[in-house]
Write an enzyme that holds these catalytic residues in place. Structure first.
Site, mmCIF file in Angstrom:
data_model
loop_
_atom_site.group_PDB
_atom_site.id
_atom_site.type_symbol
_atom_site.label_atom_id
_atom_site.label_comp_id
_atom_site.label_asym_id
_atom_site.label_seq_id
_atom_site.Cartn_x
_atom_site.Cartn_y
_atom_site.Cartn_z
ATOM 1 N N HIS A 111 28.245 8.632 -92.943
ATOM 2 C CA HIS A 111 28.997 8.344 -91.717
ATOM 3 C C HIS A 111 30.045 7.283 -91.959
ATOM 4 O O HIS A 111 30.022 6.568 -92.964
ATOM 5 C CB HIS A 111 28.068 7.931 -90.569
ATOM 6 C CG HIS A 111 27.304 6.660 -90.777
ATOM 7 N ND1 HIS A 111 26.036 6.626 -91.328
ATOM 8 C CD2 HIS A 111 27.612 5.361 -90.510
ATOM 9 C CE1 HIS A 111 25.592 5.375 -91.369
ATOM 10 N NE2 HIS A 111 26.537 4.586 -90.890
ATOM 11 N N GLN B 77 29.861 7.107 -86.475
ATOM 12 C CA GLN B 77 28.892 6.246 -85.791
ATOM 13 C C GLN B 77 29.675 5.221 -84.973
ATOM 14 O O GLN B 77 30.375 4.383 -85.542
ATOM 15 C CB GLN B 77 28.003 5.529 -86.821
ATOM 16 C CG GLN B 77 26.950 4.622 -86.210
ATOM 17 C CD GLN B 77 26.195 3.850 -87.277
ATOM 18 O OE1 GLN B 77 26.801 3.112 -88.052
ATOM 19 N NE2 GLN B 77 24.891 4.021 -87.329
ATOM 20 N N GLU C 8 24.387 2.395 -80.334
ATOM 21 C CA GLU C 8 25.172 3.222 -81.257
ATOM 22 C C GLU C 8 25.019 4.700 -80.940
ATOM 23 O O GLU C 8 23.965 5.164 -80.499
ATOM 24 C CB GLU C 8 24.769 2.944 -82.702
ATOM 25 C CG GLU C 8 23.317 3.202 -83.004
ATOM 26 C CD GLU C 8 22.903 2.679 -84.378
ATOM 27 O OE1 GLU C 8 23.343 1.586 -84.779
ATOM 28 O OE2 GLU C 8 22.137 3.366 -85.058
ATOM 29 N N HIS D 169 32.370 0.016 -91.242
ATOM 30 C CA HIS D 169 31.744 0.247 -92.536
ATOM 31 C C HIS D 169 31.784 1.724 -92.913
ATOM 32 O O HIS D 169 32.087 2.577 -92.074
ATOM 33 C CB HIS D 169 30.291 -0.259 -92.560
ATOM 34 C CG HIS D 169 29.348 0.494 -91.675
ATOM 35 N ND1 HIS D 169 29.136 0.167 -90.344
ATOM 36 C CD2 HIS D 169 28.557 1.579 -91.903
ATOM 37 C CE1 HIS D 169 28.254 1.004 -89.820
ATOM 38 N NE2 HIS D 169 27.881 1.885 -90.744
ATOM 39 N N GLU E 191 27.353 0.914 -96.819
ATOM 40 C CA GLU E 191 25.951 1.134 -96.472
ATOM 41 C C GLU E 191 25.434 2.311 -97.286
ATOM 42 O O GLU E 191 26.162 3.291 -97.504
ATOM 43 C CB GLU E 191 25.874 1.448 -94.968
ATOM 44 C CG GLU E 191 24.486 1.708 -94.428
ATOM 45 C CD GLU E 191 24.514 2.108 -92.944
ATOM 46 O OE1 GLU E 191 25.404 1.656 -92.207
ATOM 47 O OE2 GLU E 191 23.635 2.889 -92.545
#
Lengths: 146, 146
Positions: B7, B60, B43, B84, B134
């Protein structure tokens, strides 16, 4: 219709160092490198995965080749990091016309040349929740993209 | 091995407005909404495409639920935009151990809870060319992710 995340564009000061980081840390390989004189960048496409529309998702590393390029200005303001997010579509002209009709400013009403023979158009980040957004139509099958 | 872009995480001030933008402008639908108390965010996961490792790529959208959350601090510094980038792997613990051994600081040596039952670890953006990165292991098949 947007059928995939085509790529995430990442601004870097040194393209070779960026390529080496993504290779050594994660194992991603370079699928393509080119210079886009119009945008003032040298760019590398690193393939991450295939997508269920028959194409693929890439990281695109961007190094400015002149001080007045948008990516050079981005680096001066923000430093290295994510520059834009690109979504793939089968028809960039029709898709951006439809998105424009929904009130989003299209920065390239006539699509222009992107990586690997693609045709692209950018949308205004202020209309896209702060995300500089690109719409991409891959080159025809056999032309290199996907 | 990193097998997909899992994502792209986007910080927004108003999650419902973000969801509405991505639905009306692009047609993306919400696959999942949750609150992550540990990270201080509400989220939403918007599915974009399937990936050739049998999973999927999402957007996301992240809205802070308290002022001291990392996403609230990001919004105060940078405004709305990409927060991110997340890469998927079959084994987050093994993958982050290997990445750490290559000199990248792992911010979560013990993986923690991510969206939709996933397990995640963040890497230090200064070691990743300015990109907060991530690593994600999806929940087991049938648990909701993918």
């Amino acid at each position: 219709m947007l059928t995939r995340i085509d790529h995430v564009g990442i601004a870097c000061k040194d393209l070779d160092a960026g390529i080496e980081f993504y290779r050594s840390a994660y194992g991603f390989e370079v699928a393509h490198i080119e210079v886009n004189e119009e945008q003032g960048v040298r760019e590398a496409m690193l393939r991450v995965n295939g997508t269920d529309d028959g194409q693929a998702t890439y990281l695109q590393l961007l190094e400015p080749i002149r001080e007045d390029s948008p990516v050079a200005k981005f680096l001066a303001r923000h430093g290295e990091g994510v520059h834009h997010v690109a979504f793939g579509t089968p028809d960039v002209a029709a898709e951006t016309e439809a998105i424009g009709a929904r009130g989003v400013r299209v920065l390239d009403p006539v699509p222009r040349a992107g990586s690997m023979g693609s045709r692209i158009a950018f949308l205004h980040p202020k209309d896209c929740g702060g995300v500089l957004t690109e719409i991409v139509q891959a080159a025809e099958a056999g032309d290199g993209h996907g």
